[in-house]
Design an enzyme around this catalytic site. Structure first.
Site, short mmCIF file in Angstrom:
data_model
loop_
_atom_site.label_atom_id
_atom_site.label_comp_id
_atom_site.label_asym_id
_atom_site.label_seq_id
_atom_site.Cartn_x
_atom_site.Cartn_y
_atom_site.Cartn_z
N LYS A 1 50.14 39.03 -20.35
CA LYS A 1 48.88 38.84 -19.61
C LYS A 1 48.33 37.43 -19.82
O LYS A 1 47.93 36.75 -18.87
CB LYS A 1 47.86 39.88 -20.09
CG LYS A 1 46.59 39.94 -19.27
CD LYS A 1 45.61 40.98 -19.83
CE LYS A 1 46.20 42.37 -19.80
NZ LYS A 1 45.20 43.38 -20.21
N THR B 1 36.14 41.69 -16.70
CA THR B 1 37.32 42.43 -16.24
C THR B 1 37.07 42.98 -14.84
O THR B 1 37.93 42.87 -13.95
CB THR B 1 37.68 43.57 -17.20
OG1 THR B 1 37.81 43.04 -18.53
CG2 THR B 1 39.00 44.22 -16.81
N LYS C 1 45.95 37.60 -29.43
CA LYS C 1 44.68 38.00 -28.78
C LYS C 1 44.82 39.43 -28.29
O LYS C 1 45.79 39.76 -27.61
CB LYS C 1 44.38 37.09 -27.58
CG LYS C 1 43.00 37.33 -27.00
CD LYS C 1 41.97 36.63 -27.85
CE LYS C 1 40.55 37.01 -27.48
NZ LYS C 1 40.17 38.34 -27.98
N ASN D 1 32.93 50.52 -18.39
CA ASN D 1 32.56 49.11 -18.20
C ASN D 1 33.36 48.47 -17.07
O ASN D 1 32.81 47.81 -16.19
CB ASN D 1 32.75 48.34 -19.50
CG ASN D 1 32.47 46.86 -19.33
OD1 ASN D 1 31.39 46.47 -18.91
ND2 ASN D 1 33.46 46.02 -19.61
N LYS E 1 47.26 43.59 -30.66
CA LYS E 1 46.46 44.77 -30.36
C LYS E 1 46.24 45.54 -31.65
O LYS E 1 47.03 45.43 -32.60
CB LYS E 1 47.17 45.68 -29.35
CG LYS E 1 46.21 46.51 -28.52
CD LYS E 1 45.49 45.66 -27.47
CE LYS E 1 44.62 46.53 -26.57
NZ LYS E 1 44.02 45.74 -25.48
N SER F 1 37.35 36.10 -22.64
CA SER F 1 37.45 36.04 -24.10
C SER F 1 37.90 34.65 -24.55
O SER F 1 37.43 34.12 -25.56
CB SER F 1 38.43 37.09 -24.61
OG SER F 1 37.85 38.37 -24.63
#
Length: 421
Positions: free
Chosen positions: A99, A195, A75, A226, A111, A354
Site C-alpha cells: 500500500k 481513508t 507503518k 469511521n 501491523k 498518517s
C-alpha cells in the site's frame, strides 16, 4: 481453477501470498528478491499480564509484525479483536508494504494486534493493557523503526496512551512514534476523514475512466464506521446517491438516496443504524449483491467470496476494507468484468494522511486541513492513474497491477541498497 476449501480461501496470509506470487511471476522477479519480499522480516508474539478492575490478573496475547523497512520505517495499525491471529497480522503487514509503495510514500509495512474484546473491558483496563502491550514491544517501535496507528477497535485515545508510554520510557515527548493521535498532542487535521476521502477520490477517478456520470451514481456501502460513514458523507456531498448501508446488525436501503448526515446523527445518538426512519430495513448480507454502480466493502476481510461473487451486480467494487475480496472471488469478478479498485489503493488515504502527520510531528510545524486534503487528493489521483496505466501496459487486472507496481518499487529499492549478508 483449483478446488480449495472456504477455510483456505479466506485465510488472509494465503490470499496475500497467492497474489504476491502471481504478480512476482508476471514481473519476472529475481528469485532471491522474491524470497526476501515474500516473508515478513520480523514477527513478535508477546504474552503479558494485566490487572483487571476486580483485582484478577488476566493474560493477553499481542502481535507486532514488520514486513519490510526497505523504503522507510514500518507503518501499520494496531487492532483489538477476539479474532486477531498471527496469520491475519502477517498478511496485513505485507499489504501495508504494498500500500505504501503504491502511493509512493517512504514507509514499509507493519501491523499489530491484541487478542481481546474491548467491548467487555473498562477504560481503565484498556489503558493498562495498551500500556503493557506497548512496553512489551517498545524496543521494536519508534519514529525511525516502526510507527503504529489506529485500526479495528483502536482510536485516538489508544494512540495517546501508546505515545505517552513510549515517551515515558524515552524520558522525552516523542509525538512521531504513532499517528492518528488527538490534534492537541501532534495529530493531523484531516486524518480522521482521510481513508473515506481517499475512497471518494478514487471513485471519482474510476467514473472518469469508465465514462460514468457521477450525478445519481448509486452506491452501496458495507460498514458505517469511521471509513464507511466518512466516505458516504463525502460522496453524497459530491452528488453520489447512497442507496444502501449494510452494518453487522442490519442494513438500510432507500432507492432515492439516504440522508447520510441524518443517519450519522442517528447512529451517534442510538449506537446503531437500526430503526432509522429515512430508509427501509434490509438484510445486510443480501445488500452486497444488489444492483448499483459502486459497491464499497468498508468493514472486514472476506466478505466477497466464491459463495457470492457470481451474484455481485456492481459495476465498480472499491475496497475500503483490507482484504474484503478473496483471490477466488477475484477471478469470478474478472470474468464478470467488474472494475475493482483494490484495497492497497482504495483505502490508502489513511496511511497517506498518517505520513503527513509523521512529517508534521518531525517538523514541529502543522498544516491547514485544506493543505492536507489537497495533497491527499493529488497523491491518490496520481496513484490511481499509475495503477490503471500499469494494468493496461501489462494486460492484468487492477489488483495485480497494483501489486506489480508496488513490488517493482520495493524490489528496485532493495537492489539499490544491496543485500547486507
Amino acid at each position: 481453477m483449483a478446488t480449495i476449501s472456504l477455510e483456505q480461501e479466506i485465510n488472509p496470509w494465503e490470499a496475500q501470498a497467492a497474489r504476491f506470487d502471481f504478480a512476482a511471476r508476471k514481473l519476472n522477479l529475481d528469485e532471491g528478491l522474491w524470497r526476501v519480499l515474500r516473508y515478513p522480516s520480523r514477527e513478535i508474539i508477546v504474552h503479558f499480564p494485566v490487572t483487571m478492575d476486580d483485582g484478577r490478573i488476566e493474560m493477553f496475547t499481542g502481535f507486532r509484525v514488520l514486513h519490510s523497512q526497505a523504503r522507510g520505517p514500518g507503518k501499520g495499525g494496531i487492532r483489538y479483536t477476539p479474532e486477531v491471529t498471527l496469520d491475519e497480522v502477517r498478511a496485513l503487514a505485507s499489504w501495508m508494504t504494498w500500500k505504501c509503495a503504491v502511493v509512493n510514500i517512504p514507509f514499509g509495512g507493519a501491523k499489530g494486534g491484541v487478542i481481546c474484546d474491548p467491548k467487555k473491558m473498562s477504560q481503565g483496563e484498556l489503558e493498562r493493557m495498551t500500556r503493557r502491550y506497548t512496553a512489551e514491544i517498545i524496543e521494536f517501535i519508534g519514529p525511525e523503526k516502526d510507527v503504529p496507528a489506529p485500526d479495528v477497535n483502536t482510536n485516538e485515545q489508544v494512540m495517546a496512551w501508546i505515545m505517552d508510554t513510549y515517551s515515558m520510557h524515552m524520558r522525552q515527548t516523542v509525538t512521531s512514534v504513532v499517528t492518528g493521535k488527538p490534534l492537541n498532542i501532534g495529530g493531523s487535521r484531516g486524518r480522521r476523514e482521510a481513508t473515506g476521502r481517499g475512497i471518494s477520490v478514487v471513485c471519482d477517478e474510476a467514473l472518469k475512466h469508465l465514462h460514468i456520470q457521477r450525478e445519481g451514481c448509486r452506491v452501496i456501502i458495507q460498514g458505517f464506521g469511521n471509513v464507511g460513514s466518512n466516505a458516504a458523507k463525502l460522496m453524497a456531498d459530491k452528488g453520489y446517491k447512497i442507496i444502501g448501508i449494510a452494518e453487522y446488525d442490519g442494513g438500510l436501503v432507500n432507492p432515492n438516496g439516504i440522508d447520510v448526515c441524518a443517519l450519522i446523527d442517528y447512529r451517534q445518538r442510538n449506537g446503531s443504524v437500526l430503526g432509522f426512519k429515512g430508509a427501509e430495513a434490509a438484510d445486510p448480507v443480501e445488500m452486497l449483491t444488489q444492483e448499483c454502480e459502486i459497491l464499497i466493502p468498508a468493514a472486514t476481510e472476506n466478505v466477497i467470496t466464491s459463495r457470492n461473487a457470481e451474484r455481485i451486480q456492481a459495476r465498480i467494487v472499491c475496497e475500503g476494507a483490507n482484504g474484503p475480496t478473496t483471490a477466488v472471488a477475484d477471478e469470478i469478478l474478472a470474468d464478470k468484468r467488474v472494475f475493482i479498485i483494490p484495497d492497497i489503493l482504495a483505502n490508502a488515504g489513511g496511511v497517506t494522511a498518517s505520513y503527513f502527520e509523521w512529517v508534521q510531528d518531525r517538523q514541529g510545524y502543522f498544516w491547514k486541513e485544506d493543505n492536507v486534503n489537497e495533497q491527499l487528493a493529488t497523491i491518490l489521483a496520481e496513484s490511481f492513474d499509475d495503477v490503471v496505466r500499469y494494468s493496461e501496459a501489462h494486460d492484468v487486472n487492477n489488483r495485480i497491477a497494483a501489486y506489480m507496481l508496488a513490488i517493482d518499487r520495493v524490489a528496485f529499492t532493495i537492489k539499490q541498497r544491496g543485500i547486507y549478508a
